[in-house]
Enzyme design. Structure first.
Site, mmCIF file in Angstrom:
data_model
loop_
_atom_site.group_PDB
_atom_site.id
_atom_site.type_symbol
_atom_site.label_atom_id
_atom_site.label_comp_id
_atom_site.label_asym_id
_atom_site.label_seq_id
_atom_site.Cartn_x
_atom_site.Cartn_y
_atom_site.Cartn_z
ATOM 1 N N HIS A 117 -2.127 0.874 8.078
ATOM 2 C CA HIS A 117 -3.552 0.934 7.725
ATOM 3 C C HIS A 117 -4.190 -0.449 7.763
ATOM 4 C CE1 HIS A 117 -1.178 3.990 5.459
ATOM 5 N NE2 HIS A 117 -1.961 4.781 6.156
ATOM 6 N N HIS B 160 0.832 -1.208 0.000
ATOM 7 C CA HIS B 160 0.000 0.000 0.000
ATOM 8 C C HIS B 160 0.864 1.254 0.000
ATOM 9 C CE1 HIS B 160 -2.833 2.891 2.237
ATOM 10 N NE2 HIS B 160 -3.127 2.918 0.961
#
Ligand code: FES
Length: 133
Positions: A81, A62
Site C-alpha cells: 500500500h 501497516h
C-alpha cells in the site's frame, strides 16, 4: 509471564559492509526479517566509528508486507500500500497507511573485532504481542 532477554548476535564485520548495500538478516529469531544499512554519513541512531550504520525490521507496520530498500531514494518502500519509511530518521514513516515507524534493530559495534552485533529491538515487530516469543 516471563520476559526473555534479547540475544546478542553477530550481523557483519563492518569492514565487509559497503555503503548503501543492504545486508539482510533475521532478528531476534529466524521468523523476523531485518536489514542493515551503512549510510556513509552520520544518521540518527547510527552506530560505528562514523555513526552511519542502522538496522530495521523489514515487516511493514501497516499489514506486515516486506518492505524493499530503494537505493536511489534511500528509503524503504512497501509494495502493498505504498508506505515509505526513512532509514535516516529512525524508521519514521514518510507517507502511507502505517501508523508506526519501522521497528529499529539496536546495534552495537565492537571496535576490537570490527564487528556489528544486534542486541535489541525498539518498537513492536508486526504481528507480535511481544518481540521475544
Ligand atoms: Fe505496507 Fe500496507 S502493508 S503499506
Amino acid at each position: 509471564s516471563t520476559t526473555l532477554p534479547y540475544p546478542r548476535e553477530v550481523i557483519a564485520r563492518l569492514g565487509d559492509v559497503n555503503v548503501n548495500q543492504p545486508i539482510y538478516f533475521n532478528y531476534p529469531d529466524n521468523r523476523s526479517p531485518c536489514v542493515l544499512i551503512r549510510k556513509g554519513r552520520e544518521v540518527k541512531g547510527g552506530v560505528g566509528p562514523d555513526r552511519d550504520v542502522v538496522a530495521y525490521s523489514t515487516q511493514c507496520t501497516h499489514m506486515g508486507c516486506p518492505v524493499n530498500y530503494d537505493k536511489e531514494a534511500e528509503t524503504f518502500k512497501c509494495p502493498c500500500h505504498y508506505s515509505i519509511f526513512d532509514p535516516d530518521n529512525a524508521g519514521q514513516m514518510v507517507i502511507g497507511h502505517a501508523t508506526e515507524s519501522l521497528p529499529r534493530i539496536l546495534l552495537e559495534y565492537d571496535e576490537a573485532e570490527d564487528t556489528l552485533f544486534a542486541v535489541s529491538v525498539d518498537g513492536l515487530i508486526y504481528g507480535r504481542q511481544a518481540n521475544i516469543i
